[in-house]
Design an enzyme around this catalytic site. Structure first.
Site, PDB file in Angstrom:
ATOM      1  N   HIS A  99       0.837  -1.194   0.000  1.00 50.32           N
ATOM      2  CA  HIS A  99       0.000   0.000   0.000  1.00 50.32           C
ATOM      3  C   HIS A  99       0.875   1.249   0.000  1.00 50.32           C
ATOM      4  O   HIS A  99       1.825   1.340   0.783  1.00 50.32           O
ATOM      5  CB  HIS A  99      -0.917   0.011   1.222  1.00 50.32           C
ATOM      6  CG  HIS A  99      -1.748   1.257   1.337  1.00 50.32           C
ATOM      7  ND1 HIS A  99      -2.647   1.630   0.362  1.00 50.32           N
ATOM      8  CD2 HIS A  99      -1.792   2.230   2.286  1.00 50.32           C
ATOM      9  CE1 HIS A  99      -3.228   2.766   0.716  1.00 50.32           C
ATOM     10  NE2 HIS A  99      -2.721   3.159   1.871  1.00 50.32           N
ATOM     11  N   SER A 100       0.559   2.198  -0.863  1.00 43.61           N
ATOM     12  CA  SER A 100       1.260   3.485  -0.931  1.00 43.61           C
ATOM     13  C   SER A 100       2.750   3.252  -1.190  1.00 43.61           C
ATOM     14  O   SER A 100       3.101   2.645  -2.192  1.00 43.61           O
ATOM     15  CB  SER A 100       1.001   4.270   0.367  1.00 43.61           C
ATOM     16  OG  SER A 100       1.393   5.614   0.254  1.00 43.61           O
ATOM     17  N   THR A 101       3.632   3.696  -0.308  1.00 42.62           N
ATOM     18  CA  THR A 101       5.056   3.413  -0.487  1.00 42.62           C
ATOM     19  C   THR A 101       5.288   1.915  -0.622  1.00 42.62           C
ATOM     20  O   THR A 101       6.166   1.466  -1.382  1.00 42.62           O
ATOM     21  CB  THR A 101       5.863   3.962   0.693  1.00 42.62           C
ATOM     22  OG1 THR A 101       5.632   5.370   0.791  1.00 42.62           O
ATOM     23  CG2 THR A 101       7.349   3.716   0.518  1.00 42.62           C
ATOM     24  N   ALA A 103       3.408  -0.179  -2.113  1.00 39.39           N
ATOM     25  CA  ALA A 103       3.097  -0.617  -3.477  1.00 39.39           C
ATOM     26  C   ALA A 103       4.319  -0.484  -4.374  1.00 39.39           C
ATOM     27  O   ALA A 103       4.618  -1.367  -5.185  1.00 39.39           O
ATOM     28  CB  ALA A 103       1.931   0.197  -4.033  1.00 39.39           C
ATOM     29  N   SER A 127      -2.076  -0.603  -4.044  1.00 44.84           N
ATOM     30  CA  SER A 127      -3.095   0.400  -3.704  1.00 44.84           C
ATOM     31  C   SER A 127      -2.409   1.672  -3.236  1.00 44.84           C
ATOM     32  O   SER A 127      -1.260   1.657  -2.771  1.00 44.84           O
ATOM     33  CB  SER A 127      -4.021  -0.124  -2.596  1.00 44.84           C
ATOM     34  OG  SER A 127      -3.281  -0.434  -1.421  1.00 44.84           O
TER      35      SER A 127
END
Length: 255
Positions: A99-101, A103, A127
């Protein structure tokens, strides 16, 4: 120290997997956290997945059990270190989620494993982050005061107010946040062949970093199929709607 680390890895222990590697699970799901977070962000996922999928949250340096280690501010350096233990401890089939970083790190971990000739993931779940080939907006976290940092995190959501109000704690975790944001925003995409791994992107209309339009660009990183699942909410919708997310992951990984 290196010998101790090697022996621990041989015994199935690794600082990258503080909750274990679920060696008896037919499929493992490696989970990489967002900026400022650690492996515990995914701890609850273990109870939401079917028995045949073992959740394996990953712990980058500089947080939780690894808080005494310096955080890593460069994506390729981070995944190179992580890949050592993934190769040693994780057998196929497995999948990677981030997720975020996380990802970005999940994507780069898949590429690093391919460069090593190691078995790749069966699936990549992402995501909360624009695709790696698109440059990130710069927040310049390293230049912010604690008050400015608190305001930024409050706007993003997902950080308890008690943490934002605790200046001593905020000062303690600031170096980790600076490293994580630097890793994410300072990343320079370098072309390689697209992955031969299917990608599922979770989108959220209320997330400026993970809207359906932005996440659609992830289709360019793979030749093996791309799909999306839309969630309600904002940047942390994958945790707010964990049951929906885990159901989609289980469906994708089903034999």
């Amino acid at each position: 120290m290196l010998r101790e680390r090697t022996e621990a890895t041989k015994a199935g222990r690794s600082p990258w997997f503080p909750f274990g590697t679920s060696p008896d699970a037919p499929v493992r799901l490696l989970c990489l956290p967002h900026a400022g977070a650690g492996a515990s962000a995914y701890r609850a996922w273990a109870s939401g997945l079917p028995d045949w999928i073992g959740a394996c949250p990953m712990q980058p340096p500089g947080r939780e059990q690894r808080r005494a280690e310096p955080p890593v501010a460069e994506a390729r350096a981070l995944v190179a270190a992580a890949a050592d233990d993934v190769v040693a401890l994780i057998r196929a089939p497995y999948a990677i989620a981030g997720h975020s970083t996380g990802a970005l790190c999940a994507f780069e971990l898949a590429r690093e494993l391919r460069r090593r000739g190691a078995p790749g993931p069966a699936y990549l779940f992402v995501s909360g982050r624009r695709p790696p080939q698109e440059p990130m907006l710069q927040t310049r976290v390293g230049e912010k005061s604690l008050d400015e940092l608190a305001r930024m995190l409050r706007k993003m959501g997902g950080t308890p107010e008690a943490v934002l109000a605790d200046r001593e704690f905020l000062a303690m975790i600031a170096p980790m946040l600076v490293a994580d944001f630097s890793l994410n925003e300072g990343y320079a995409f370098y072309p390689e062949a697209p992955l031969d791994v299917p990608v599922m992107a979770f989108t959220a209309a209320g997330d400026p970093a993970g809207s359906p339009g932005i996440m659609a660009g992830w289709r360019q990183v793979t030749t093996a199929g791309f799909s999306t699942r839309q969630l309600d909410g904002g940047h942390f919708a994958i945790f707010d709607e964990a049951a929906t997310v885990l159901g989609a992951i289980a469906e994708a990984l089903a034999p």
